[in-house]
Design an enzyme around this catalytic site. Structure first.
Site, short mmCIF file in Angstrom:
data_model
loop_
_atom_site.label_atom_id
_atom_site.label_comp_id
_atom_site.label_asym_id
_atom_site.label_seq_id
_atom_site.Cartn_x
_atom_site.Cartn_y
_atom_site.Cartn_z
N ASN A 59 3.95 47.93 -24.79
CA ASN A 59 4.13 49.14 -23.98
C ASN A 59 2.80 49.82 -23.66
OD1 ASN A 59 3.41 50.24 -26.42
ND2 ASN A 59 5.31 51.37 -26.76
N HIS B 31 0.42 50.59 -25.86
CA HIS B 31 -0.17 51.46 -26.90
C HIS B 31 -1.48 50.88 -27.42
CE1 HIS B 31 2.32 49.43 -30.36
NE2 HIS B 31 1.12 48.91 -30.34
N GLU C 55 1.51 55.87 -28.73
CA GLU C 55 2.58 55.39 -27.86
C GLU C 55 2.50 56.10 -26.50
OE1 GLU C 55 4.00 52.87 -28.91
OE2 GLU C 55 4.98 53.05 -30.85
N ASP D 90 -5.12 52.44 -38.12
CA ASP D 90 -3.81 53.00 -38.43
C ASP D 90 -3.19 52.38 -39.68
OD1 ASP D 90 -3.47 50.53 -37.22
OD2 ASP D 90 -2.56 51.33 -35.41
#
Ligand code: F6R
Length: 238
Positions: A130, A132, A137, A67
């Site tokens: 979280n 990810h 996400e 990414d």
């Protein structure tokens, strides 16, 4: 999913290096899927040290990063492109033409990158607080390919440490390999350390397979190894 718990980050990095080295030894033209962030810094340091001490060559190795932020220049000190050069690429004998970090802000840019990512022998992953993976996400469909994502508040908050501790300076969007792209890798190595990853690690390993915890998809990967320190493992039932 195979899980290895190490006593600390240093041991985690050394164990992760062993997994990476096996892949490099098996194929001098190995295709590596790489990640940025704090988690892989120790592993990259091990790879650099090994290259210098033992001459492990990356001449024919190909890399694809997961990414990149949208809206910051490639050569910005905070870009993932810069991170990869600073932590790994410029210290080893890899051909810069063989290294790939996604770039762009359109669906076409994402599709073009997705088409390039082929034959990944090992995909290295960190995990967000979280759950990810990449910048996928919670709520991202498991079959999503490389796409433009809007970062959550939690992710921007976690990453503000790289942006003068100011969340307003953290980009709002990123281009990220999708979960479907990640799952195509032959082998996955996920590393995590620290207590702030303990909830995500528990959800990934013990929770239901759910888009609420993107990393839980790895329960379905045929060859996934998870290396975590005791703090990240602290909420596991056994
Ligand atoms: C980075 C990436 C992210 C990070 C995750 C954990 O390329 O894709 O998913 O792996 O945010 O970041 P750190 O390692 O900084 O805790």
């Amino acid at each position: 999913m195979k899980v290895l718990v190490t006593k600390d980050y240093d041991e985690l990095s050394k164990e992760a290096f062993k997994v990476m080295k096996d892949v490099l030894d098996a194929n001098e033209a190995a295709v590596l899927g790489l990640a940025t962030g704090s988690s892989p810094e120790g592993l990259y340091a091990e790879m650099v040290e090994d290259h210098k001490a033992n001459g492990t060559s990356y001449k024919d190795v190909v890399t694809y990063n997961l990414d990149e932020y949208v809206g910051i220049d490639r050569n910005d000190p905070q870009s993932y492109y810069t991170f990869m050069n600073d932590h790994l690429f410029k210290h080893i004998d890899i051909d810069p033409d063989n290294t790939h970090v996604p770039y762009g802000d359109t669906a076409e840019d994402a599709k073009k990158y997705d088409d390039e990512v082929k034959g990944v022998d090992i995909q290295l992953l960190g995990i967000g607080r979280n759950g990810h993976i990449g910048f996928n996400e919670p709520g991202t469909p498991f079959d999503e390919r490389t796409h433009i994502v809007e970062l959550t508040e939690s992710t921007r908050d976690a990453n503000k440490r790289f942006f003068d501790n100011d969340i307003n300076k953290v980009p709002t969007h990123a281009i990220s390999q999708g979960i479907g792209t990640v799952m195509d890798a032959k082998k996955v190595l996920l590393i995590a350390n620290g207590e702030d990853k303990a909830d995500a690690i528990k959800a990934m390993i013990e929770g239901p397979l759910s888009i609420d915890c993107p990393a839980s998809v790895l329960q379905n990967h045929p060859d996934c190894i998870v290396i975590i320190d005791e703090a990240a493992a602290s909420k596991l039932s056994h």
